[in-house]
Write an enzyme that holds these catalytic residues in place. Sequence first.
Site, PDB file in Angstrom:
ATOM      1  N   ASP A 108      18.102 -61.839   2.466  1.00  0.00           N
ATOM      2  CA  ASP A 108      16.962 -62.000   1.279  1.00  0.00           C
ATOM      3  C   ASP A 108      16.773 -60.437   0.653  1.00  0.00           C
ATOM      4  O   ASP A 108      16.620 -59.552   0.529  1.00  0.00           O
ATOM      5  CB  ASP A 108      15.493 -62.641   1.793  1.00  0.00           C
ATOM      6  CG  ASP A 108      15.475 -63.780   2.013  1.00  0.00           C
ATOM      7  OD1 ASP A 108      16.962 -64.360   1.871  1.00  0.00           O
ATOM      8  OD2 ASP A 108      15.027 -64.723   2.532  1.00  0.00           O
ATOM      9  N   GLU A 131      15.370 -67.129  13.413  1.00  0.00           N
ATOM     10  CA  GLU A 131      14.923 -66.038  13.726  1.00  0.00           C
ATOM     11  C   GLU A 131      14.092 -65.501  15.419  1.00  0.00           C
ATOM     12  O   GLU A 131      14.532 -65.276  16.552  1.00  0.00           O
ATOM     13  CB  GLU A 131      14.086 -64.176  13.184  1.00  0.00           C
ATOM     14  CG  GLU A 131      15.104 -63.868  11.742  1.00  0.00           C
ATOM     15  CD  GLU A 131      15.170 -65.045  10.888  1.00  0.00           C
ATOM     16  OE1 GLU A 131      14.167 -65.722  11.401  1.00  0.00           O
ATOM     17  OE2 GLU A 131      16.031 -64.830  10.267  1.00  0.00           O
ATOM     18  N   ASP A 144      18.142 -71.740   8.139  1.00  0.00           N
ATOM     19  CA  ASP A 144      17.349 -70.799   8.289  1.00  0.00           C
ATOM     20  C   ASP A 144      16.365 -69.825   9.148  1.00  0.00           C
ATOM     21  O   ASP A 144      15.594 -70.860  10.414  1.00  0.00           O
ATOM     22  CB  ASP A 144      16.849 -71.068   7.319  1.00  0.00           C
ATOM     23  CG  ASP A 144      16.313 -69.796   5.759  1.00  0.00           C
ATOM     24  OD1 ASP A 144      17.108 -68.818   6.445  1.00  0.00           O
ATOM     25  OD2 ASP A 144      16.365 -69.718   4.999  1.00  0.00           O
TER      26      ASP A 144
END
Lengths: 966, 557
Positions: A628, A554, A551
Amino acid sequence: MRLSLLPSAQWTACFVLLSVLCSLFTPAVSVKYENFKTCDQSGFCKRNRAYADRAGQLGSSFESPYQIAPESLSWKNGQLQGVILKTIDAAGETVRLPLTISFLASGSARVVIDEEKRQKGEIELRHNSIARKERYNEAESWAIVGGLDLSTTAKEERDATKSIVKYGPDGQFEAVVTFAPFGIDFKRGDATHVKLNDRGLLNMEHWRPKVEKAEPKEGEETPVQVQQGEDESTWWDESFGGATDSKPRGPESVALDITFPGYDHVYGIPEHAGPLSLKETRGGSGHHTDPYRLYNADVFEYIMDSPMTLYGAIPFMQAHKKDSTVGVFWLNAAETWIDIIKEKESHNPLSLGIGSKIDTKTHWISESGLIDVFVFLGPTPKDVTKAYGELTGYSQLPQEFAIAYHQCRWNYITDEDVKDVDRKMTKYQIPYDVIWLDIEYTDDRKYFTWDPLTFPDPIGMLKQLDQSDRKLVAIIDPHIKKKDGYHVVDEMTKKDLAVHNKEGKPYEGWCWPGSSYWVDCFNPAAISWWKTLFPYSAFKGSAENLFIWNDMNEPSVFNGPETTMPKDNLHHGNWEHRDVHNLNGLTFHNATYQALLSRKKGELRRPFILTRSFYAGSQRLGAMWTGDNQANWDHLAAAFPMILNNGIAGFPFAGADVGGFFGNPEKDLLTRWYQAGAFYPFFRGHAHIDTRRREPYLAGEPYTGIITRALRLRYSLLPSWYTAFHEASVDGTPIIRPHYFEYPSDEQGFAIDDQFFIGSTGLLAHPVVTQGADSVEIYIPDDELYYDYFDYTPYSGQGKHTMSAPLDKIPLLMQGGHIFPRKDRPRRSSGLMKFDPYTLVIVLGKDGTAKGELYVDDGDSFEYEQGAYIHRVFQYSNDILESKNIGTKGKLTDKYLKSMKDVVVERIIIVGAPASWTGKSSLKGGEELEYHAAEGGKAAWATVKKPGVKIGEDWKIDFSVSHDEV
Amino acid sequence: MRRIETILLLSTISSSILAAETPRPRGVGPEFAKFYKSTSSFTCISNPAITLDPSRINDDYCDCPDGSDEPGTAACTHLSPLSPPQPGAGENVTLALPGFYCKNKGHIPGYVPHLYVNDGVCDYEGCCDGSDEWAGVGGVKCPDRCQELGQEWRRLDELRQKAARAALKKKAELVQEAARLRAGVETNIKGLEDEIRALEAQEAELERKYQELERKERGKVVTSKGKGSKVTVLAGLAKQRVEELRNALISVTGKRDALKERVKELEAILSAFKEEYNPNFNDEGVKRAVKSWEDYAANKVETDDSAEERDIQEIAKPDSESEGINWAEWETEAEESDTDAIYKLEEYLPSAVREWVHQKLTDFRIMLVENGILADNANSGSESKVVSDARNAHQTVSDNLEKKRSSLEDLRADLGKDYGEEDVFRALKDTCIEKDSGEYTYELCWLSRTSQKSKKGGGSTGMGNFVRFDTIEVDEEIGADGKGLGQGERLTLMYENGQHCWNGPNRQTTVVLACAEKDEIWKVQEQEKCKYRMDVGTPAVCEKTASKPAPKEKDEL
């Protein structure tokens, strides 16, 4: 009018009160726009849009300053090389931009434009920067894995103004390279399908030194700005949200316009929350006002129908019109914006009378790097995705458990909690394969550790899960807590493997653990080191049934500009973060993939890793999810267009959080979400830490029962899903497929993104995604026969049909002409279904035939690469059902077949069975047949009981009616 | 593969041996044996219209709509209301069999769900003889472990039985203790009632006295009070005033202290908030709040007001002979004034006449007062010491009486209060138990409060205050150690209105009780944000039931 008769003050008061009440109940959550840039706030985007506007205003008097120097051109082995001269001032001074056009054996073409001065390093960097001087030229090494062989058949012809290359299958493709101004038209047959620099928006901002102008002295009046030369206001140091980007190389953006003449639909360029068919971006009714943006970012509470950037980026676009699909792949990892406009076709004799009358014109703008663009000429969607996959790789053939159901929550708080959920799922006979742990399992957010208080016995937990062949996925993120004595950070800093700041020191930022460093997976040494963290002996408390979730890659940096890293950070090789940003997630995902391959000597199993951030090529490494989302109907509806778009962009192993991450779903929403999620290639329920518990068994009846049926539907269809995953892994065909993909001639279907086909099964699903709906309008694209999956109600006739869909019903049709495999025995997990017998469903088409496939292997190892699999085609025609092998025999084929020798077909269901079978109770071969005549509006069907055929063998079953029987 | 065949062969032999005495197909429990007796045909149990050749039994293909032809395979598992509906598999499926019957020789026979049959997993928990994996799919072997597991089970069962007996004994003790406590309360009530009766009499007497004195006072002629009496009056007034001010001061300082506590609590919340808030959420409001808090904290000046505090404490002390003002000195008059002497004229009269005169005078005066001609002495604020003493005496007794009455009321209420069946929780009230669980230590105080305390520091957090009894339907496992809620209705204690959660509701706890030998918190779960459930064992809820080691039936849905 009527309203005015009422005592208005009172009504106004009522209205105000009502709207206040409404606003109280409206979820007050929404993205923080101010945290993310608009095109106008992103200097290079603003400059290139302004450039486009100027070109537009000048019209035909605008002249692109880019020309090929004809004498520089050379042709060799399918490659055209030369130099583009960019005229940069009135005096006619030029900069040299080396050009390479490659024609690939696959039929794809590639255009690369670089900057000579920077190739040679003849530039000066500001602020004493130690960054690289070249334009970033390594994106290829991450994204591309093959398909670069040059064509041996391409032929070039040249005259004074242009060069023409014939290439592609049978030389059907043609590239017309115009010298002045530079431009390329790509043709298939006689028509032009893709045009580069048709609008003259090609722009490569060449390097220039900053000329310091005298600052006006204090007290002196600022002279009125005389517009001299260019507007430099966005060339140098740029600030946003309190952070300043030092931009040591000044302006360096690249841009190009790509026009698809006659095409009115473009798809792809994920990840965005919006419809499959991309919208126009330069304003107007129903259009976006900002370009689609690709700059991977942790966007908190993202909004619907927006061109805003999200977590991942695939700069691959398909353009589609009736009977023709083409595509482009913009290989650039920097921040990228794409403007789209659709205009009535300009006068173009070549495309007269063909297809629609709309041209789709796109404008691709990246902050730095090369112009590196691949052009695919189709002509079918499948050709385009296949060609794209040859370059960037096909979707990973996943662990079989990974396509079953995943139960996740931030967080299962103790090992006992995990075991309790596991027991409850078993007790309620709800199948699931994987339970997940979010960040709270760690000791103080230090990855590769377990919280000693809440997870004292991870191995005991893993063992309990393994009893039902279930798995655990634990999160590992790229931020490493800066904490003395934490072995991971100690090793990483000692070996200098973290991302650096612009001074070349380890970059420190803020994330879940607080102050952290980020592992730099662009560095091969970092990958080698990362691999040492994962062996069972190193990651204590891990075991064979533990897999990984990446996760925040980015990367998400809580205190960074746009919640990510400063662009002037430096990666391995001193490439600026600016150059590589969109690749960052892929490199981390890749490092974890390598690491899972080397957990134990001699163990070679397929890794399973979920990633949030991705780039072209990430499909080789695992699954993605849409980040999300929120527990509301809009987000439920948005998921399918997003997943479909990801699928056609080569990354089909995609899903959305079932139930919605933020917020508490009402029970009907949760139920509908499970019914939809049963059709996500990646199927995971997930919830935020502040939400109520929502494991399926907590919903209560009738919801738990309905949810369980949706889950069991997924499980019974797993053989078909796995076959679709296999197909995606060998030719890039999406797992769930939009209409245009399956019916490229049916214009009515081009914008449909709320229903789709599952693999090649002929199953057409239209899950309910709106509140309170008790029916859907399902669109049938052809005149084939269709049947309701659950009760065999027939539907036919091209066009829309109303299907009843109360809460306990999923609108799902079976298209005639298909055969698909199922396993109907419900088990606790997919692993426990391995040796269960198959049910084959034959849905007879109008012509009385049907066809389908099954692919099966051990679902775990790489032995399929040596032939350890079963791949069969089932064909029903002329009353004969036949199973034929379509696999290729390898070293391990026999061994695998032996292990599967007891696996049989237990039942064959024939939907739309011919009336001539009435009264028949057995087939010629003695197989027992049970025939049910059509009644109550339901189609006739028949069952062959225990046909006694094995799944791994060739066989035939004769259904013909013999005379003596009739 | 050969091995499997051998096993199959062996099992065929063994089943054929068994067939002689109990001709039951695989997976059939004794209660269903009768349906499988016929050797010529088999009739689906709940669909008598369907008759099959007995060779169809356990042939791994589902023929009966109720699944009864496949007692020993997983072939009918798709017949379930939990499976996707399909034509032929009716939606209202009723399965004839409760599951796959495991003989479990040496242990307790039982059923496991059919979907456990031949899935490659040895389900020893319900099927210790391993018979659920008779086909050996994928090479799985499940050797019979009934001896070992049965023995262990019996050992544990004995412990459980023992514990159950001990628990019942404890329960009886608790009930006894509760009864004792109840009797104590009853005794207290009785005592109080007696006291109250006595006090009531006393109060009536004192009231009478006071009223009489007051009446007399009212009857006095207005006197132009002499010097001494003026001071007395002033002293009376001043004393009253000082008393009022002192009370006000005490009350204000009390309120101030309470507010100080609140501020401290708030500051603690805010500093925790600053530490713990998630900067990723980029919530401008939250960021602003954090910034303002930082400014506030920076500007906070620690002042030393201990001197002032000392003064206040000094002032707040009640007056007495040694401290403050000695009012007694001012209130009592040393000598009588002239007017008083005149008033004492009465004293010279013969007593009978005196009484009469006095009575008449007093009545006359009262008449005048009542008609507004004379000012009322009593209301003039210059009540005489005698009257006020009488009044105070009456007041004291009356207050005392009130207190006793309220105690009595409390006791009676307590007696009427729900302490559960047999009053048993009376014995536990206000005792507490603790449990270490992961990051927290949890505390349950019977019928009072629940709380949690993080091991990572910080204070104790209230998870609710007891409000009422309730019941809940549970369906949980009981561990081998006998701990666990089991199935059925369980008594719960509801604790509500605990500390408020950030981003959530007030904490609340549902305490679910099951019988155990000693008070113990088994498990604490946060079921949803800040709503907790504690599974608690206690002898208080044990009931005399024949603990039956019945076969563990698993419902097959």
